[in-house]
Scaffold this motif. Structure first.
Motif, mmCIF file in Angstrom:
data_model
loop_
_atom_site.group_PDB
_atom_site.id
_atom_site.type_symbol
_atom_site.label_atom_id
_atom_site.label_comp_id
_atom_site.label_asym_id
_atom_site.label_seq_id
_atom_site.Cartn_x
_atom_site.Cartn_y
_atom_site.Cartn_z
ATOM 1 N N PRO A 50 0.822 -1.206 0.000
ATOM 2 C CA PRO A 50 0.000 0.000 0.000
ATOM 3 C C PRO A 50 0.854 1.252 0.000
ATOM 4 O O PRO A 50 2.015 1.237 0.439
ATOM 5 C CB PRO A 50 -0.805 -0.124 1.302
ATOM 6 N N LEU A 51 0.286 2.325 -0.496
ATOM 7 C CA LEU A 51 0.986 3.592 -0.526
ATOM 8 C C LEU A 51 1.293 4.044 0.896
ATOM 9 O O LEU A 51 0.478 3.879 1.811
ATOM 10 C CB LEU A 51 0.125 4.639 -1.229
ATOM 11 N N GLU A 52 2.469 4.596 1.095
ATOM 12 C CA GLU A 52 2.881 5.046 2.415
ATOM 13 C C GLU A 52 1.946 6.149 2.925
ATOM 14 O O GLU A 52 1.396 6.931 2.144
ATOM 15 C CB GLU A 52 4.312 5.578 2.373
ATOM 16 N N SER A 53 1.762 6.222 4.230
ATOM 17 C CA SER A 53 0.927 7.256 4.836
ATOM 18 C C SER A 53 1.802 8.416 5.291
ATOM 19 O O SER A 53 3.018 8.274 5.484
ATOM 20 C CB SER A 53 0.147 6.679 6.026
ATOM 21 N N ALA A 54 1.184 9.579 5.451
ATOM 22 C CA ALA A 54 1.911 10.772 5.870
ATOM 23 C C ALA A 54 2.489 10.566 7.262
ATOM 24 O O ALA A 54 1.853 9.975 8.140
ATOM 25 C CB ALA A 54 0.987 11.986 5.847
ATOM 26 N N GLN A 55 3.712 11.047 7.488
ATOM 27 C CA GLN A 55 4.360 10.886 8.772
ATOM 28 C C GLN A 55 5.207 12.112 9.084
ATOM 29 O O GLN A 55 5.701 12.777 8.179
ATOM 30 C CB GLN A 55 5.244 9.639 8.789
ATOM 31 N N ALA A 56 5.336 12.411 10.355
ATOM 32 C CA ALA A 56 6.172 13.526 10.798
ATOM 33 C C ALA A 56 7.564 12.983 11.075
ATOM 34 O O ALA A 56 7.897 12.602 12.195
ATOM 35 C CB ALA A 56 5.581 14.180 12.036
ATOM 36 N N SER A 57 8.386 12.881 10.060
ATOM 37 C CA SER A 57 9.711 12.299 10.198
ATOM 38 C C SER A 57 10.630 12.908 9.156
ATOM 39 O O SER A 57 10.195 13.282 8.063
ATOM 40 C CB SER A 57 9.656 10.778 10.022
ATOM 41 N N ASN A 58 11.913 13.009 9.495
ATOM 42 C CA ASN A 58 12.883 13.509 8.527
ATOM 43 C C ASN A 58 13.551 12.381 7.762
ATOM 44 O O ASN A 58 14.543 12.589 7.072
ATOM 45 C CB ASN A 58 13.957 14.353 9.237
ATOM 46 N N LYS A 59 13.009 11.180 7.881
ATOM 47 C CA LYS A 59 13.535 10.038 7.139
ATOM 48 C C LYS A 59 12.740 9.833 5.850
ATOM 49 O O LYS A 59 11.523 9.974 5.836
ATOM 50 C CB LYS A 59 13.491 8.774 7.994
ATOM 51 N N ALA A 60 13.441 9.509 4.784
ATOM 52 C CA ALA A 60 12.803 9.340 3.474
ATOM 53 C C ALA A 60 12.656 7.863 3.135
ATOM 54 O O ALA A 60 13.603 7.088 3.311
ATOM 55 C CB ALA A 60 13.631 10.028 2.395
ATOM 56 N N SER A 82 18.987 15.124 3.785
ATOM 57 C CA SER A 82 19.243 16.537 4.040
ATOM 58 C C SER A 82 17.964 17.333 3.794
ATOM 59 O O SER A 82 16.961 16.805 3.329
ATOM 60 C CB SER A 82 20.354 17.046 3.112
ATOM 61 N N GLU A 83 18.013 18.605 4.077
ATOM 62 C CA GLU A 83 16.866 19.481 3.865
ATOM 63 C C GLU A 83 17.061 20.361 2.638
ATOM 64 O O GLU A 83 16.395 21.378 2.477
ATOM 65 C CB GLU A 83 16.647 20.360 5.108
ATOM 66 N N ASP A 84 17.988 19.986 1.762
ATOM 67 C CA ASP A 84 18.348 20.854 0.641
ATOM 68 C C ASP A 84 17.298 20.895 -0.461
ATOM 69 O O ASP A 84 17.175 21.897 -1.161
ATOM 70 C CB ASP A 84 19.684 20.404 0.036
ATOM 71 N N ASP A 85 16.551 19.825 -0.653
ATOM 72 C CA ASP A 85 15.584 19.749 -1.744
ATOM 73 C C ASP A 85 14.221 19.376 -1.201
ATOM 74 O O ASP A 85 14.042 19.170 -0.004
ATOM 75 C CB ASP A 85 16.036 18.713 -2.794
ATOM 76 N N ASN A 86 13.245 19.260 -2.117
ATOM 77 C CA ASN A 86 11.918 18.816 -1.699
ATOM 78 C C ASN A 86 11.943 17.315 -1.411
ATOM 79 O O ASN A 86 12.900 16.611 -1.781
ATOM 80 C CB ASN A 86 10.875 19.175 -2.774
ATOM 81 N N PRO A 87 10.942 16.780 -0.709
ATOM 82 C CA PRO A 87 10.992 15.378 -0.251
ATOM 83 C C PRO A 87 11.184 14.352 -1.366
ATOM 84 O O PRO A 87 11.888 13.354 -1.165
ATOM 85 C CB PRO A 87 9.636 15.201 0.442
ATOM 86 N N VAL A 88 10.556 14.553 -2.521
ATOM 87 C CA VAL A 88 10.687 13.576 -3.601
ATOM 88 C C VAL A 88 12.101 13.589 -4.169
ATOM 89 O O VAL A 88 12.722 12.539 -4.379
ATOM 90 C CB VAL A 88 9.651 13.851 -4.709
ATOM 91 N N THR A 89 12.630 14.771 -4.414
ATOM 92 C CA THR A 89 13.990 14.882 -4.939
ATOM 93 C C THR A 89 14.999 14.288 -3.963
ATOM 94 O O THR A 89 15.933 13.584 -4.361
ATOM 95 C CB THR A 89 14.339 16.342 -5.229
#
Length: 302
Positions: A50-60, A82-89
């Protein structure tokens, strides 16, 4: 701007399809991957993760390719980014430039000079990557898995960051240097909207603990997912001493069949300090445990 996502608007001149002459018969289309992966060993109906659910985490969430028995599947790890790009990138950059934690996994992608992503209001992710990302020689089956690796990672990262509507199907359009119709790995033509293929994800998949994790002694929970809801599974814990592995405990269990917990499994053991390997595999239709589609995970207890 959606939840910090950097939207990249591509000029119309960059998304024009290139000319394609004398199309080869051995080239497949990214939007219609060939189904070459066998179904579950126990005869039940396979499903996709299943598609991942939204989470409050800095892990990709990042998907890798891994071998099991005589086949190849997709497996997921959560990685620091890192926080340099958007989550998908960020997630795709890890997939293309780093190594998986689990030595059983690998990636055929190369670190690209350029990588940008955007999301439209219709749950379509556009990935624009430079052609140097494809500098690997792959056969047709592995090339399709590599494209699905990107699709799974991009959709997982967007969903995990809350950037897409979980009630809709998410598709990925892959551009190469701004153009459609690029033939990835000389095998798969890109540009068509592409969804997750159910046949690519691992039939058995240990989610927690991740490879190399250290946990406290006492009650240790092993959890994961099978793409065969209600299917029988065999588990085993081995003690690891250098290169030697000794069977420690084992048992049987059933993956959840209800819709809310489809395919999930877990078991908890009391473990003392030491190094261990968890193994989970499917059981064939006759009830014989034969390590089908096995997944393993090494961890340390302190």
């Amino acid at each position: 701007m959606r939840r910090g996502l950097l939207l990249v608007v591509l000029p119309a001149s960059l998304v024009l399809s290139g000319c394609v002459a004398n199309p080869r018969q051995d080239i497949t289309d990214a939007g219609s991957p060939t189904q070459t992966v066998p179904g579950p060993a126990d005869g039940t109906t396979a499903t996709s993760a299943p598609l991942e659910s939204a989470q409050a985490s800095n892990k990709a969430p990042v998907y890798w390719i891994g071998r099991s028995n005589n086949n190849v599947f997709l497996y997921r790890e959560f990685r620091d980014v890192s926080e340099d790009d958007n989550p998908v990138t960020r997630a795709l950059r890890v997939m293309m430039s780093q190594k998986p934690l689990d030595p059983d996994f690998f990636t055929p992608w190369q670190n690209p000079r350029k990588l940008a992503t955007s999301i439209s209001g219709k749950n379509t992710i556009t990935v624009d990557v430079s052609s140097d990302a494809f500098n690997s020689n792959l056969d047709a089956d592995m090339a399709e898995r590599a494209i699905q690796q990107l699709v799974y990672t991009a959709t997982a990262a967007a969903a995990s960051a809350g950037l897409t509507d979980s009630g809709q199907q998410i598709q990925v359009v892959i551009l190469v240097d701004g153009h459609t119709d690029y033939v990835a790995f000389n095998r798969v033509r890109l540009g068509a909207p592409t969804s997750r293929s159910a046949g690519m994800v691992a039939p058995v998949w240990i989610i927690d603990p991740q490879e190399g994790t250290t946990v406290a002694d006492g009650a240790v929970k092993i959890s994961g997912r099978s793409t065969s809801p209600g299917g029988k599974l065999r588990w085993e814990i081995q003690k690891v001493d250098g290169n030697a592995k000794t069977p420690y405990q084992s048992g049987m269990m059933t993956a959840a069949a209800d819709a809310q917990q489809s395919g999930l499994f877990s078991f908890t053991l009391n473990l003392g300090p030491g190094s261990y390997e968890a193994r989970v595999s499917q059981v064939d239709a006759n009830g014989k445990a034969t390590d089908l589609n096995v997944d393993t995970r090494g961890f340390t207890v302190k």
